[in-house]
Design a protein around this motif. Structure first.
Motif, mmCIF file in Angstrom:
data_model
loop_
_atom_site.group_PDB
_atom_site.id
_atom_site.type_symbol
_atom_site.label_atom_id
_atom_site.label_comp_id
_atom_site.label_asym_id
_atom_site.label_seq_id
_atom_site.Cartn_x
_atom_site.Cartn_y
_atom_site.Cartn_z
ATOM 1 N N VAL A 169 25.776 50.692 4.786
ATOM 2 C CA VAL A 169 26.390 51.590 5.767
ATOM 3 C C VAL A 169 27.654 50.967 6.346
ATOM 4 N N ASN A 170 27.616 49.704 6.651
ATOM 5 C CA ASN A 170 28.757 49.020 7.270
ATOM 6 C C ASN A 170 29.548 48.161 6.288
ATOM 7 N N GLY A 171 29.378 48.428 4.995
ATOM 8 C CA GLY A 171 30.058 47.637 3.984
ATOM 9 C C GLY A 171 31.452 48.160 3.670
ATOM 10 N N PRO A 172 32.125 47.533 2.712
ATOM 11 C CA PRO A 172 33.502 47.899 2.375
ATOM 12 C C PRO A 172 33.640 49.175 1.549
ATOM 13 N N VAL A 173 32.562 49.632 0.948
ATOM 14 C CA VAL A 173 32.619 50.816 0.089
ATOM 15 C C VAL A 173 32.364 52.069 0.916
ATOM 16 N N LYS A 174 33.349 52.957 0.945
ATOM 17 C CA LYS A 174 33.234 54.206 1.693
ATOM 18 C C LYS A 174 33.267 55.434 0.785
ATOM 19 N N ARG A 212 34.890 45.847 -7.400
ATOM 20 C CA ARG A 212 33.685 45.472 -6.655
ATOM 21 C C ARG A 212 32.544 45.093 -7.595
ATOM 22 N N ARG A 213 31.492 44.536 -7.014
ATOM 23 C CA ARG A 213 30.273 44.155 -7.724
ATOM 24 C C ARG A 213 29.221 45.242 -7.488
ATOM 25 N N VAL A 214 28.701 45.788 -8.575
ATOM 26 C CA VAL A 214 27.700 46.847 -8.481
ATOM 27 C C VAL A 214 26.463 46.415 -9.256
ATOM 28 N N GLY A 215 25.323 46.410 -8.589
ATOM 29 C CA GLY A 215 24.077 46.011 -9.218
ATOM 30 C C GLY A 215 23.375 47.165 -9.903
ATOM 31 N N ALA A 228 21.694 44.294 -2.446
ATOM 32 C CA ALA A 228 22.473 45.400 -1.885
ATOM 33 C C ALA A 228 22.550 45.291 -0.361
ATOM 34 N N LYS A 229 21.448 44.934 0.265
ATOM 35 C CA LYS A 229 21.423 44.855 1.722
ATOM 36 C C LYS A 229 22.181 43.635 2.250
ATOM 37 N N SER A 230 22.178 42.546 1.483
ATOM 38 C CA SER A 230 22.824 41.316 1.950
ATOM 39 C C SER A 230 24.326 41.311 1.686
ATOM 40 N N ALA A 237 19.851 50.912 6.345
ATOM 41 C CA ALA A 237 21.015 50.054 6.137
ATOM 42 C C ALA A 237 21.856 50.511 4.950
ATOM 43 N N LEU A 238 21.331 51.455 4.151
ATOM 44 C CA LEU A 238 22.021 51.906 2.947
ATOM 45 C C LEU A 238 22.365 53.383 3.044
ATOM 46 N N THR A 239 23.435 53.751 2.382
ATOM 47 C CA THR A 239 23.861 55.138 2.309
ATOM 48 C C THR A 239 24.425 55.411 0.924
ATOM 49 N N THR A 240 24.663 56.656 0.606
ATOM 50 C CA THR A 240 25.178 57.002 -0.711
ATOM 51 C C THR A 240 26.675 56.711 -0.797
ATOM 52 N N VAL A 241 27.100 56.216 -1.961
ATOM 53 C CA VAL A 241 28.525 55.977 -2.203
ATOM 54 C C VAL A 241 29.281 57.301 -2.204
ATOM 55 N N PHE A 242 28.707 58.316 -2.829
ATOM 56 C CA PHE A 242 29.289 59.654 -2.764
ATOM 57 C C PHE A 242 28.969 60.244 -1.393
#
Length: 285
Positions: A91-96, A104-107, A166-168, A185-190
């Motif tokens: 939610v508070n990360g760099p990807v909006k 970026r790094r995507v798991g 993802a959370k860290s 703590a997580l949300t959708t990229v789209f």
């Protein structure tokens, strides 16, 4: 005499009648393996043809076909869905939004995972995010051992866990499968996954296909009538659903999946329609 074949099929609302014997045939009887989830059948099916009939992820099948595995695709869909809700970030990360994934790094569990294949295709074709512009962090290899991950991937540290990374922030986003984490703590990229799904449908005319059905080449060659009966049984099982049945209905999804796999480094070259359906007995359309 009824032919008995082993089968590995997931339990869905539309396969329950088949698994429970309510849909049957005098020509063939299916002995279903007890599997916790259907993807447990994919690796043993492509590596050793453990079953006569198996549910199969579309990306795994295409890769297997390209590497000469003796499998034959049946024109029946068991699972299809829009994929955008499976791509999550902090939610508070760099990807909006999707375009923020460049660099970026995507798991993802496996680079060859079908959900990831469809998502990367949409990111590349609709969002301008090429597959090789992202660093893909994987946890396991492909079901098809001959398929090697491309150079823009990296294996996660031993013992690492996708959700925790993802959370860290160890990865900037992550692709999950059927079991999406319910974590604030997580949300959708789209920003609006449903709208993104509608956009995909309007552009391509189908819902992305995840799982189909295949048989071994030996079964297709020796028991053509039984294979036709299996297709009829599965067709009856999914009747009334929106799942596509038949070669013509599946053509748009298969052709886009092939193009995606080539662009993403999963296939060495495009597969033709004839190659995809190679071995399917005559008269099954």
């Amino acid at each position: 005499m009824t032919l008995r074949l082993t089968a590995a099929i997931g339990r869905y609302p539309h396969t329950a009648a088949l698994l429970d014997g309510a849909i049957a045939s005098d020509a063939v009887a299916l002995d279903f393996a007890d599997l916790p989830v259907p993807n447990r059948a994919f690796a043993p099916m492509v590596r050793e043809q453990r079953y006569d009939v198996s549910e199969m992820a579309i990306a795994t099948f295409l890769i297997a076909k390209a590497h000469g595995k003796p499998l034959v695709l049946l024109p029946v869909t068991l699972a299809a869905r829009f994929q955008e809700a499976a791509l999550l970030c902090r939610v508070n990360g760099p990807v909006k939004g999707p375009r923020d994934l460049v660099g970026r790094r995507v798991g993802v569990r496996s680079y060859s995972q079908t959900t990831a294949m469809w998502l990367r295709g949409s990111l590349s074709g609709l969002q301008g995010v090429a597959s090789d512009s992202v660093r893909w962090i994987t946890f396991e290899g492909a079901h098809v051992l001959e398929c090697q991950d491309p150079p823009w991937t990296e294996r996660a540290p031993k013992g690492a866990e996708l959700l925790a990374m993802a959370k860290s922030g160890e990865v900037d986003a992550a692709i999950f499968g059927n079991d999406l984490p319910d974590d604030p703590a997580l949300t959708t990229v789209f920003p609006d996954p449903a709208a993104a799904g509608r956009d995909f449908l309007s552009r391509f005319g189908f819902v992305p296909v995840n799982h189909l059905v295949c048989v071994t080449r030996d079964v297709a060659t020796k028991y053509a009538e039984a294979v036709a009966a299996i297709v009829r049984m599965f067709g009856e099982a999914v009747a009334g659903s929106d799942l596509p049945v038949g070669r013509a209905a599946l053509t748009p999804a298969i052709e886009l999946a092939v193009a995606n796999c080539v662009e993403q480094g999963l296939l060495p070259r495009p597969l033709s329609r004839d190659e995809v359906w190679d071995g399917l007995p005559a008269g099954i359309d």
